[in-house]
Design an enzyme around this catalytic site. Structure first.
Site, mmCIF file in Angstrom:
data_model
loop_
_atom_site.group_PDB
_atom_site.id
_atom_site.type_symbol
_atom_site.label_atom_id
_atom_site.label_comp_id
_atom_site.label_asym_id
_atom_site.label_seq_id
_atom_site.Cartn_x
_atom_site.Cartn_y
_atom_site.Cartn_z
ATOM 1 N N ARG A 153 -4.131 -11.756 3.497
ATOM 2 C CA ARG A 153 -3.821 -12.548 2.312
ATOM 3 C C ARG A 153 -3.920 -14.020 2.716
ATOM 4 N NH1 ARG A 153 0.213 -8.527 2.783
ATOM 5 N NH2 ARG A 153 0.232 -7.035 1.036
ATOM 6 N N LYS A 176 4.152 -9.529 3.729
ATOM 7 C CA LYS A 176 5.230 -9.579 2.752
ATOM 8 C C LYS A 176 6.493 -8.951 3.317
ATOM 9 C CE LYS A 176 2.534 -9.599 -1.547
ATOM 10 N NZ LYS A 176 2.276 -8.881 -2.822
ATOM 11 N N HIS A 244 -8.549 -14.430 -2.787
ATOM 12 C CA HIS A 244 -8.022 -13.062 -2.758
ATOM 13 C C HIS A 244 -9.126 -12.032 -2.982
ATOM 14 C CE1 HIS A 244 -4.423 -10.710 -2.331
ATOM 15 N NE2 HIS A 244 -4.735 -9.962 -3.381
ATOM 16 N N ARG A 247 -10.355 -10.595 0.217
ATOM 17 C CA ARG A 247 -9.524 -9.493 0.736
ATOM 18 C C ARG A 247 -9.874 -8.186 0.017
ATOM 19 N NH1 ARG A 247 -4.276 -7.781 2.734
ATOM 20 N NH2 ARG A 247 -3.053 -6.729 1.128
ATOM 21 N N HIS A 270 -0.058 -2.772 3.084
ATOM 22 C CA HIS A 270 0.530 -2.273 1.846
ATOM 23 C C HIS A 270 1.764 -1.426 2.156
ATOM 24 C CE1 HIS A 270 -3.463 -2.595 -0.608
ATOM 25 N NE2 HIS A 270 -2.776 -3.728 -0.602
ATOM 26 N N TYR A 279 -8.397 0.982 -4.503
ATOM 27 C CA TYR A 279 -9.744 0.690 -4.018
ATOM 28 C C TYR A 279 -10.676 1.882 -4.118
ATOM 29 C CZ TYR A 279 -7.772 -3.681 -2.520
ATOM 30 O OH TYR A 279 -7.159 -4.906 -2.526
#
Length: 298
Positions: A153, A176, A244, A247, A270, A279
């Site tokens: 990211r 994150k 983004h 990515r 994730h 995806y």
């Protein structure tokens, strides 16, 4: 003003390790809900009062927000996010299950829009060549290759420090909620970072930002976005061509070449496999486009 919203923000920051952006957004939602309920009920709102919030109260709140009240006029997606934030606030105030059951608006899930490998490469080159200083061009090239070549990211790339030096075959990335993962560095990505390091005019101590702005401070994500925006205009690329999107392209292209979904989940950082499974839809959509363009019976 109620002290509940700042206290909730402190909890998110300290205990849940949410980002500053998320904390600001959730505090704002808490303040909006408290202000609405004070007017709706005609009295002060404290923690005990929040325990009696009903589904009809929440419906009234969302209707008020969607009609333009409290700076609203929300889309379905924004209303769903608002309801999720409200639930979190109510459960923080009075425990799990304190938020009344209420179905949010249906949100059509979008599919990430990748760009082709040639477009990704051309975009990074255009951004680098458009820089005012040679070292800045090397910096931008390295950052964009981290997004496309390592799936970072933009915030993760900007947050890297001099601690990653000397570069090896992998780097440690903090994603994150402070989740740490190890990401492989492809030779072109490693070479791009090393070329930037050789030209960067600022000292790179272990705890200092790896990527610097022209005045020596930490590079701002807005600077990268602005460079991409200008470059995509010169190249005639879609407005969806953002940092983004690089990515997204990393993930889609790996999946298209047979990457395992679980391995891709780890690479992307994730929290759940469902975030990565989107995806598969991207890859299927791409195959359908190829089929329609090439099959004689399409």
């Amino acid at each position: 003003m109620s002290e509940l919203a700042p206290a909730y923000g402190a909890y998110l920051r300290r205990d849940r390790r949410r980002s500053a952006h998320t904390v600001r957004a959730y505090e704002a939602t808490a303040n909006r809900l408290i202000a609405f309920l004070a007017q709706h009920w005609g009295g002060a709102v404290d923690r005990a009062a929040l325990a009696r919030v009903s589904a009809s109260d929440l419906r009234a709140y969302l209707a008020h927000r969607r009609s333009g009240g409290l700076g609203g006029d929300l889309s379905n997606a924004s209303a769903a996010r608002e309801l999720s934030a409200v639930r979190g606030f109510l459960e923080w105030a009075n425990g799990e299950g304190a938020a009344p059951r209420l179905s949010g608006p249906r949100v059509k899930k979008g599919v990430p829009r990748p760009i082709s490998p040639d477009e990704a490469w051309a975009l990074a080159e255009e951004v680098a060549e458009g820089a005012r200083h040679e070292w800045v061009g090397a910096r931008d090239w390295a950052v964009l290759l981290l997004l496309y070549g390592a799936g970072l990211r933009i915030g993760e790339a900007i947050a890297l420090t001099g601690a990653v030096i000397p570069l090896g075959e992998t780097i440690v990335v903090i994603g994150k909620r402070d989740k740490t993962r190890i990401v492989p560095l492809l030779p072109p990505v490693r070479e791009a970072i090393e070329a930037y390091l050789a030209q960067c005019p600022w000292p790179l101590a272990p705890g200092a930002p790896l990527f610097r702005g022209v005045r020596g401070g930490a590079l701002s994500p807005g600077i990268v976005r602005a460079g991409v925006r200008a470059a995509r205009g010169r190249l005639g690329l879609s407005e969806r061509t953002t940092p983004h999107a690089l990515r997204h392209s990393f993930a889609t292209h790996l999946l298209g070449r047979g990457a395992d979904l679980r391995a891709l989940q780890e690479l992307l950082g994730h929290a759940s496999l469902s975030s990565t499974q989107v995806y598969t839809a991207v890859d299927a959509a791409h195959l359908l486009d190829v089929y329609r363009a090439a099959h004689p019976r399409s």
